[in-house]
Design an enzyme around this catalytic site. Structure first.
Site, PDB file in Angstrom:
ATOM      1  CG  HIS A  20      -1.697   1.306   1.605  1.00  0.00           C
ATOM      2  ND1 HIS A  20      -2.540   1.963   0.123  1.00  0.00           N
ATOM      3  CD2 HIS A  20      -1.441   2.323   2.512  1.00  0.00           C
ATOM      4  CE1 HIS A  20      -3.420   3.095   0.937  1.00  0.00           C
ATOM      5  NE2 HIS A  20      -2.630   3.526   2.422  1.00  0.00           N
ATOM      6  CG  HIS A  34       0.638   7.092   4.183  1.00  0.00           C
ATOM      7  ND1 HIS A  34       0.873   5.866   3.479  1.00  0.00           N
ATOM      8  CD2 HIS A  34      -0.767   6.834   4.454  1.00  0.00           C
ATOM      9  CE1 HIS A  34       0.769   5.451   2.948  1.00  0.00           C
ATOM     10  NE2 HIS A  34      -1.034   5.924   3.116  1.00  0.00           N
ATOM     11  CG  ASP A  35      -1.472   3.873   6.272  1.00  0.00           C
ATOM     12  OD1 ASP A  35      -1.869   4.935   6.919  1.00  0.00           O
ATOM     13  OD2 ASP A  35      -1.196   2.841   5.631  1.00  0.00           O
ATOM     14  CD  GLU A  69      -4.332   5.437  11.215  1.00  0.00           C
ATOM     15  OE1 GLU A  69      -4.055   6.422  10.447  1.00  0.00           O
ATOM     16  OE2 GLU A  69      -4.780   5.217   9.877  1.00  0.00           O
ATOM     17  CG  ASP A  70      -1.298   0.620  10.389  1.00  0.00           C
ATOM     18  OD1 ASP A  70      -3.271   1.070  10.694  1.00  0.00           O
ATOM     19  OD2 ASP A  70      -2.574   1.008   9.149  1.00  0.00           O
ATOM     20  CG  ASP A 126      -3.850   6.884   1.699  1.00  0.00           C
ATOM     21  OD1 ASP A 126      -3.538   6.041   2.210  1.00  0.00           O
ATOM     22  OD2 ASP A 126      -3.927   7.236   3.452  1.00  0.00           O
TER      23      ASP A 126
HETATM   24 ZN    ZN Z   1      -2.725   4.479   3.646  1.00  0.00          ZN
END
Ligand code: ZN
Length: 189
Positions: free
Chosen positions: A38, A64-65, A68-69, A125
């Site tokens: 991704h 970018h993630d 968050e992840d 995104d």
């Molecule tokens: Zn994303």
């Protein structure tokens, strides 16, 4: 802008960093691909569709993630990639402490206030997500749920306008295609 050795080096470091952080994760979908696909797709959209050459944007897109992840902390990103990249990644990090509806509304509200760099990442995104939702949607996503996602993405993109015309056109094309295909799905039901 030329990509110098130093820029290639930071770019490759961020690719390895993101791959390591996401190594046990997979995307949703029928045949879930490794999660790292991704961020790589997002960076490819920035490069190919948006002609983005700003290394902070490209590195921010790969990362970018991660906050968050994964277990990545903002301090870790600052240490490895500097304050500018850390701030960009924080801008596009969603606040999962909120309910899903509140979080989605927050993104719509904040989009116009994002930095130029973060706006481009968010736009790429969303292009990527709209494309995935049509090609390989998460299991059990009905046409209505897909349509709701696309409509929400349109609201976010309203606030991102002016950051990259090519990406905006690309998003519009994806949305038109997605809506057309969702309509077809409704007819099949
Ligand atoms: Zn994303």
């Amino acid at each position: 802008m030329q990509l110098t050795d130093e820029k290639y080096s930071i770019f490759l470091r961020s690719l390895c960093f993101a791959a390591e952080k996401h190594k046990y994760q997979r995307r949703k979908g029928k045949n879930p691909p490794p999660y790292i696909n991704h961020p790589i797709k997002v960076v490819e959209i920035l490069w190919q569709e948006g002609s983005v050459r700003d290394v902070n944007v490209l590195v921010g897109a790969l990362l970018h993630d991660t906050i968050e992840d994964t277990d990545t902390s903002p301090e870790e990103i600052q240490l490895a990639f500097g304050e500018k990249v850390k701030n960009i990644v924080l801008e596009v990090t969603n606040d999962w402490r909120l309910s899903k509806a509140a979080m989605k509304q927050k993104i719509v509200d904040q989009a116009p206030h994002f930095s130029f760099e973060a706006k481009q990442i968010k736009l790429a995104d969303l292009i990527c997500n709209v494309r995935d939702i049509m090609n390989d949607p998460p299991l059990r996503w009905t046409p209505t749920r897909r349509l709701e996602y696309v409509q929400w993405a349109e609201k976010v993109v309203e606030g991102l306008k002016g950051c990259n015309e090519q990406l905006e056109i690309c998003f519009e094309e994806r949305v038109t295609e997605a809506k057309w295909r969702i309509n077809q799905l409704y007819n099949e039901y």
